[in-house]
Design an enzyme around this catalytic site. Structure first.
Site, short mmCIF file in Angstrom:
data_model
loop_
_atom_site.label_atom_id
_atom_site.label_comp_id
_atom_site.label_asym_id
_atom_site.label_seq_id
_atom_site.Cartn_x
_atom_site.Cartn_y
_atom_site.Cartn_z
N THR A 273 35.10 23.85 33.20
CA THR A 273 36.38 23.38 34.59
C THR A 273 36.36 21.58 33.74
OG1 THR A 273 37.07 24.97 35.82
CG2 THR A 273 37.83 22.86 36.53
N SER B 66 31.24 31.58 32.61
CA SER B 66 31.08 31.07 34.50
C SER B 66 30.25 31.04 34.84
CB SER B 66 31.65 32.76 34.98
OG SER B 66 33.15 33.28 34.45
N GLY C 244 35.23 33.73 28.94
CA GLY C 244 33.83 33.73 27.88
C GLY C 244 33.64 35.96 27.85
N SER D 3 34.96 32.23 39.07
CA SER D 3 35.37 32.41 38.06
C SER D 3 36.63 32.56 37.35
CB SER D 3 35.21 33.88 37.37
OG SER D 3 34.98 34.14 36.17
#
Length: 1575
Positions: free
Chosen positions: A163, A158, A437, A212
């Site tokens: 993104t 995170s 992750g 996150s």
């Protein structure tokens, strides 16, 4: 990671450090299996030799772009390489075909510009610097070429930038696949616009990241057969549903809950919300706010994003109403009821929240309460209602909340997909996976187990892919290899998800038993997995367990496992919400199938999680994967901070180190033959001369005693540790060479010191002897100076005596000469004054006589005009009675009104001129009087002054000279008499002026009367006009009837009888001829009455009735009487010849219509076939121009000749797109024709409006015929007057062009630009493949350079260099060929110069950008290669005779300065100012910074810029706004129409004496081409 071997004293190694993870140092002592290391920060560490890893001391300071190129592929080497690149803002690094992206935590827009996309478009993977665009381009090319779907897996912790990476990937895919717009927005834009909505409902704050993603996202970009984007879809996986009801401290629930609580007051009031601390689902943690995040603003942005993705206002209100209902539902608490195992609402507060939740969900309150507190069990005998205890009711409430939120999230995703639009016929897709992750916290629960299970699955997929790529490379290189085993994580997957026997299966089993607890679940796991190597129980733990994942051990707490895994699907909930009055809520819960049981069924979140994960893996297995591992460099989320521990942990969790471990299990070191020889050439002294690279590499390895290495087709493969053995031997050889060099250097320095001392001694002796010589010379100079001073003193005294005598004589002479000069000057002044007075008097007499003659002339003209006007008025009154004479009266009245108007204006101008003349005369007389008065005063003053001067001269004169004063009284008396006469003349002039004013007033009264008469005549003319229009209407009717009768008469009799109208017309013509003859006889008599002194001549007649005036030197209007008579006579002749002109006009038009098409065809044939040049002039352009000018096509309102010429040029250009010779010819022809039009035509809006007025006024057939005859006659008379005026800038010599001519000119300009662009692009296309070969030195040259130097073999170096420069010679040949073609076709020099400027600029951009994007090009030897190539290009520019090809050399400044920097010696000693101001003044700081950090010396092994300079440039680059360091290609047209005109010899061109082609010589209608044009 490789076995550390050959660790000796002085070796540079990596050692573990608790603060920095790994630190580098030097081995200072070895004792047994331990070694003492002195670190870089002066610390001493003792460590085991087995824990040390060798360090590559020759690794470039900027790191390598692909970590498989590292000499030592181990954990500290990978970490150090990433840190070096991150310090230089190089955030992307390859590990094979895996991309590692380090989040810079700052904007780097220059890395993602459109120009950067263009660079990576179509480039081979690894050819340019690492970039996510390279991964996206590889996937896109594979999809197109192999017709197979692709996937890009973006993973990371995170905050690692997953993104943003996903956004950039979709942006590049949209760039490659085009933009398929939907409702004004592209598919890529719509996908990105959905992110705020999905983040609001699917993201939350966790321990490691404030935003996150608590779900996985797989974006499918769909493509059609042509590779264009045709649709997209967002697939979501693994939403963390348990977070809705249970949140751990210090995390938060989903963002949407806090946004809604911070909404505007009216929204909060509508949903009955308040502080988040008052809601149970939000107050389980102490974290309610996120730093730097405004929930109120985020709420408004989310609403706006919903509008964009197509969610309406009603749906938005319903969504947030459901969110508010979930919050209120969480505050519903239960207590034990009256019956056993029953429950009820705790208090009124719970009742209030229940009512609010029911209102928001629009369902029945009582049914909602029953569905929470009771359970209906379906039995064969009927339904049984079972009450629930408070704990079960709370679980039932939480199950309802999780179900509603999950259904809401799924609805939002489906709505976004329907808004974006999917293509069911898509042939292939590229999927981008953005998923959370690996997670390991202090307290890990059920969510972490599911997330880590996903990462284990993906890691297994990743390991299989990496191993597959490794095996493919071994197969491609055709080496002997056996199956290399790697540790698989299938046992971990079986431990968690195997059914039966897995942790999830045990958890589902425990959830099905009502009395199971987390303690019993934990004990069951302890018993089941007691001997499992991946499972362990922490000491003193009752519910915790540890799983050994690929990224490390993670300890999970089994508390709340059962609660978080339960996912009840309660039939009462389904029925309740399906019956909601809100259609939105009802649609979230559609009715169950009829055969479905109404009994509640158990559903496991873990099982659903496994199903979704399995579906995701099946999707990935059908695609070709590409991997991007995102790394977060620090935990404070700030730029320029690299925390080793944080990055190392992410590399382990991301599987990067696992991939390296797999690589080390086989052949971790892979080197190309030339690179291997460059590094270990000093070990190849035993290799025979002439051996190839492959044999040399094998010989070196055999000599060093290496076992197990493999020789491939292009690379050598070494086992782990073998690279260190070779480096150790290489270090020994280099150390021996170093000692030899040091011995020679010391000898040289000692001898140099001795020679310096000897030279200094000789120099001191020379200085002493020079000092003695200087003293002797100084004494000699003093003696000579004293003699010179004495001589000059005596000369000075003699000169003063002589000067005094000379001055006295000069004064006496001056006085005598001055007296004589004054006498002469006095006489000249008197003579000049007399001449001036006589001249003024004569001028005055002549002016008075002229004015008298002028008055008489004007009076006579006015009387005659009045008489003629009265006569014409009588004629008009008589003619008005007859219908046939109305048209003639109309014409005469119109002309009479124009004459009267003109006469009125003339008289007004005459009056103004008389007043101005009167004022000027008075002023002149007053000035003359003033001048005479001043002269008289000056004469008196001069006499008095001369008297005083004479007296003074007498007093100063010597006694022997006597002068008798003389007074000239005669002259004084003469001047006095003249003054009196002038005063008398002034009085007379004043009287004449008064008389003149009286005459002017009388003329003014007469003019007013004439004006009144003209206005009356104008009014009468208007009335007559109305009468004429009515009569014309009647006449048209009569003519139509007459036409019918005439046709009937013709059919009845073949003999033609003259109509009565024709006889009457002949009679009228005879009468008019007699009147015309009478007026012609009267005209000379009237002209004789004009005085002979008049300065005007008569008007001259033309055949078509128009007149031109012969203006004399005085430039006054001609005599109105003559003009009147001539105009009357010309009008009569037009009436007489009217019928003949109509017949002539119709005949000419008929002939033109027959021969026009044929002439056009011949002209167009000449345009394409006539390719001659006459003295550098295009013959075809000259013929087209002169023909169009002769035909007066530029002045026509409508013609098709322009369209045909343009079509012919366009078709010829399109046919010869690849023929440069043809294109240069058409460029010359069209530019020449464009220049001729530019210099001849002028465009006027006034002219166009006037022509429109003329057309509107002459709408009848008669008017059009008359206009056509007049224009044709004017053309016959004046065509020769401007047909050759080429290059003349005078407006009177230019042609008034119409709209078709303007359009023709614009088309020519467009085709000049198009042809220029085609020639330029064709040349670029030819040299582009050569540039790709020129940017990089040939491999054999680079590989053997150092070896040749070592062996002293220079025999074949020159031949090799000449062979390598053949590409540069090919470029110069292409340039020379294009220049020759342009010269042969006489292209203007300006266009040629502009073209070569742009081509050289293109060469500069391509070479410079390739240099910045390829690290292997930024080497010393490659700089020398480019320098030699640029020298070839410079020599061509200097040798060419055309000036246009010499000046573009300055366009190569960027690449020249970059090459200068590459071949610069002692870069470490250069300061930043020297580099930016002297070496590379044109390059920007980011450009110099990138070249400096990518530079590596492959020839001498020297270092690049100093760390201080790199640090300064890094700071300057950070402070800048990050413009792109790449150059842009200028594809615009660099010239205008004016530039084309000026390029023809300064704006003029000679077109005379051009020989027409034989085809036109044979035609009579083109004989005008033989006329000689005036220059």
């Amino acid at each position: 990671m490789g076995t550390p071997v050959n660790i000796t004293l002085g070796s540079h190694v990596w050692v573990e450090d608790p603060e920095h993870a790994w630190t580098n140092g030097e081995v200072t002592e070895i004792k047994g299996t331990n070694a003492t290391i002195l670190t870089a920060d002066e610390k001493t560490i003792v460590a085991s030799i087995s824990s040390l890893y060798p360090k590559d001391t020759e690794a470039p300071p900027a790191g390598v772009d692909d970590m498989t190129k590292l000499a030592y592929l181990h954990e500290p080497g990978v970490l150090h390489n990433l840190a070096c690149r991150f310090s230089l803002n190089e955030i992307y690094t390859y590990t094979g075909n895996i991309l590692i992206a380090v989040n810079p935590f700052q904007r780097l827009p220059h890395l993602y510009s459109v120009h950067m996309m263009e660079q990576y478009k179509g480039a081979a993977f690894g050819e340019l610097s690492p970039h996510l665009f390279a991964v996206a381009d590889t996937s896109y090319r594979a999809m197109i070429n192999e017709a197979k779907s692709q996937s890009i897996l973006v993973s990371g912790e995170s905050g690692a930038g997953k993104t943003e990476t996903t956004k950039m990937l979709m942006r590049y895919l949209a760039f490659m696949g085009g933009r398929s717009d939907t409702e004004g927005r592209s598919v890529e834009q719509q996908v990105l616009e959905s992110n705020p909505v999905l983040e609001a409902f699917g993201n939350a704050k966790t321990v490691k990241n404030n935003n996150s993603s608590r779900f996985g996202k797989f974006v499918e970009i769909q493509f059609d057969k042509r590779g264009k984007i045709s649709g997209a879809a967002i697939r979501t996986y693994l939403l963390e549903r348990s977070r809705v009801c249970q949140v751990s401290d210090p995390e938060r629930n989903y963002h949407c809950f806090y946004m809604l609580c911070a909404a505007p007051p009216e929204e909060v009031k509508k949903f009955k919300l308040g502080d988040p601390r008052t809601f149970h689902y939000l107050n389980q943690t102490n974290c309610y706010e996120v730093s730097n995040v405004d929930d109120a603003r985020e709420y408004l942005e989310t609403r706006n994003a919903m509008d964009i993705v197509g969610i309406g206002q009603e749906s938005q209100d319903a969504i947030f109403r459901v969110v508010a209902a979930i919050l209120h539902l969480g505050n519903v608490n239960f207590v034990k009821g009256e019956d056993a195992d029953s429950s009820k609402l705790r208090d009124d507060k719970s009742r209030y929240h229940l009512q609010t939740a029911a209102e928001l969900l629009m369902c029945n309150e009582k049914m909602l309460e029953d569905s929470l507190c009771k359970r209906v069990i379906v039995t064969p005998d009927g339904n049984i209602t079972k009450p629930l205890d408070p704990e079960s009711a709370a679980l039932n409430r939480d199950a309802l909340a999780k179900t509603v939120y999950s259904r809401l999230f799924d609805w939002i995703v489906d709505k976004i997909n329907s808004s974006i639009g999917q293509d069911p016929n898509a042939t292939s897709l590229i999927g981008v996976l953005d998923i959370y992750g690996f997670e390991s916290f202090k307290i890990n629960s059920f969510e972490q187990l599911c997330i880590n299970l996903t990462n284990e699955k993906l890691q297994q997929h990743f390991n299989q892919h990496v191993f597959k790529m490794e095996q493919e490379e071994y197969t491609r290189e055709e080496i002997d290899w056996s199956y290399v085993e790697f540790v698989d994580n299938q046992d971990v997957l079986d431990l968690i998800e195997k059914k039966p026997g897995g942790i999830i299966a045990l958890l589902d089993e425990a959830c099905m038993f009502p009395k199971s607890t987390h303690e019993t679940f934990a004990q069951k796991m302890y018993q089941t997995y007691k001997g499992h190597k991946r499972f362990s129980k922490p000491k003193l733990a009752r519910t915790a367990f540890t799983v050994n994942h690929y990224a490390g051990d993670v300890t999970y707490s089994a508390e709340f496992f059962l609660d978080k895994n339960k996912d009840y699907v309660v039939a009462e909930h389904q029925a309740l919400l399906d019956a909601s009055k809100c259609s939105f809520v009802a649609n979230l819960f559609p009715p169950l199938p009829e055969d479905a049981s109404k009994q509640s069924k158990f559903s496991s979140i873990g099982t659903r999680f496994k199903q979704q994960l399995q579906a995701l893996m099946e999707t990935l297995n059908t695609t070709e994967p590409h991997y991007i591992r995102c790394v977060k460099p620090n935990t404070v989320l700030k730029p320029s901070i690299f925390e080793n521990d944080t990055v190392l942990n992410q590399l382990r969790c991301g599987g990067v180190l696992e991939a390296i471990r797999i690589s080390c299990a086989g052949y971790p070191t892979k080197r190309a033959f030339d690179e291997f020889l460059d590094r270990f050439v000093m070990l190849a002294t035993h290799v025979p001369e002439g051996s190839d690279e492959k044999a040399a590499c094998a010989s070196i390895c055999d000599k060093m005693g290496l076992k197990g290495y493999q020789i491939g087709k292009t690379k050598i493969f070494l086992r782990a540790g073998q690279m260190a053995e070779l480096d150790a031997r290489r270090t020994e050889v280099l150390a021996g060479a170093t000692r030899l060099i040091q011995r020679q250097i010391r000898t040289y320095l000692t001898r140099k010191e001795f020679l310096g001392q000897k030279k200094a001694t000789i120099f001191v002796q020379k200085l002493l002897r020079a000092q003695l010589a200087r003293k002797l010379y100084q004494n000699m100079r003093r003696e000579a100076a004293s003699i010179c001073i004495q001589k000059n003193t005596r000369a000075h005294r003699a000169r003063i005596c002589y000067t005094n005598l000379q001055a006295s004589a000069t004064v006496i002479q001056t006085g005598l000469r001055a007296m004589d000069a004054r006498n002469k000057h006095r006489h000249r002044r008197r003579t000049k004054a007399a001449i001036i007075v006589q001249r003024e008097w004569r001028r005055h007499q002549a002016h008075e006589a002229y004015n008298q003659y002028r008055k008489s002339t004007l009076a006579l003209q006015c009387l005659w005009r009045a008489k003629v006007a009265r006569k014409e008025l009588k004629k008009l009154k008589l003619a008005a009675r007859e219908t046939g004479a109305l048209k003639e009266a109309k014409d005469k009245l119109e002309k009479r009104v124009e004459e009267l108007t003109w006469r009125l204006e003339l008289e007004k101008h005459q009056k103004v001129d008389l007043e101005e003349a009167k004022a000027q005369e008075i002023a002149n007389l007053q000035n003359a009087f003033t001048d005479l008065q001043e002269k008289l005063d000056e004469a008196h003053a001069a006499i008095i002054q001369e008297k005083e001067a004479a007296k003074l001269a007498i007093e100063q004169a010597p006694p022997v000279i006597k002068e008798v004063p003389v007074v000239d009284n005669t002259q004084l008396e003469l001047l006095t008499s003249q003054n009196n006469e002038l005063e008398v003349e002034v009085d007379k002039l004043k009287g004449k002026l008064e008389e003149f004013e009286a005459v002017c007033s009388e003329l003014e009264r007469y003019n007013k009367a004439s004006l009144t008469e003209a206005e009356d005549a104008k009014a009468k003319a208007i009335q007559l006009q109305e009468v004429i229009e009515r009569l014309q209407t009647n006449q048209s009717n009569l003519e139509s009837e007459n036409q019918v009768l005439r046709q009937q008469a013709l059919t009845a009799s073949t003999s033609a009888v003259e109509p009565e109208e024709l006889n009457s017309l002949k009679d009228r013509i005879a009468i008019l001829e007699s009147e015309n003859e009478t007026l012609r006889r009267q005209a000379p008599a009237v002209e004789n009455t004009v005085p002979n002194e008049a300065v005007f001549e008569s008007a001259k007649d033309l055949e078509n009735g128009h007149q031109t005036e012969e203006i004399q030197a005085t430039k006054e209007p001609r005599t109105p009487v003559t003009v009147l008579a001539k105009q009357s006579s010309l009008t009569d002749r037009q009436k007489v010849t009217f019928v003949l002109k109509i017949h002539k006009f119709i005949t000419e038009e008929f002939k033109k219509s027959i021969t026009g098409q044929e002439s056009h065809d011949v002209l167009l044939t000449c345009l394409t076939d006539e390719r001659r040049f006459d003295n550098g002039r295009s013959v075809a352009a000259w013929i087209i121009y002169k023909t169009l000018l002769q035909w007066r096509s530029f002045e026509l309102e409508k013609t098709n000749i322009f369209d045909r010429v343009v079509h012919k040029i366009r078709s010829s250009i399109e046919k010869s797109q690849d023929d440069t010779r043809e294109l240069t010819y058409w460029l010359t022809t069209s530019s020449t024709l464009l220049y001729l039009l530019q210099s001849t035509l002028k465009f006027s809006n006034t002219n166009n409006s006037a022509s429109r007025r003329n057309r509107s006024s002459q709408t009848t057939l008669f008017g059009r015929l008359v206009q056509g005859m007049q224009s044709s006659s004017v053309g016959l008379e004046t065509s020769s007057g401007y047909s050759g005026m080429v290059g003349i800038s005078n407006d009177q010599a230019m042609v008034e062009a119409k709209y078709p001519a303007l359009l023709f000119k614009q088309h020519l300009a467009a085709y000049v630009e198009k042809t220029y662009g085609m020639i330029r692009d064709s040349l670029k296309k030819e040299i582009n493949p050569l540039l790709n070969l020129c940017i990089h030195a040939p491999r054999p040259m680079r590989a053997r350079t150092l070896r040749d130097v070592t062996k002293g073999s220079h025999l074949n170096t020159t031949a090799k260099q000449q062979a390598s420069y053949v590409q540069w010679k090919n470029i110069t040949e292409k340039l020379e060929h294009t220049l020759t073609l342009m010269a042969e076709n006489h292209v203007p020099s300006m266009i040629t110069r502009k073209l070569f400027h742009q081509v050289f600029s293109y060469i500069n951009v391509q070479l410079f950008n390739s240099l910045l994007l390829r690290r292997e090009c930024c080497s010393f030897s490659n700089g020398e290669y480019l320098k030699m190539g640029l020298h070839e290009l410079e020599q061509w520019c200097l040798k060419t005779e055309d000036e246009a090809a010499r000046s573009p050399w300055d366009e190569l400044q960027h690449i020249r300065q970059a090459v200068k920097f590459l071949v610069l010696h002692q870069k470490t000693q250069k300061s930043l100012d020297e580099i930016t101001k002297e070496i590379c003044p044109v390059l920007s700081i980011p450009q110099v910074y990138r070249i400096g950090t990518m530079f590596w010396d492959d020839k001498y092994g020297t270092q690049g810029l100093s760390p201080e300079v790199i640090k300064l440039m890094a700071e300057d680059s950070i402070n800048m706004t990050y413009p792109s360091f790449l150059l842009d290609v200028n594809s615009s047209i660099p010239f205008s129409v004016e530039d084309v005109s000026q390029s023809f010899q300064g704006g003029t061109i000679s077109l005379s004496n051009v020989d027409p082609p034989p085809l036109l010589r044979q035609r009579s209608d083109f004989h005008f081409l033989f006329q000689t044009l005036p220059e």
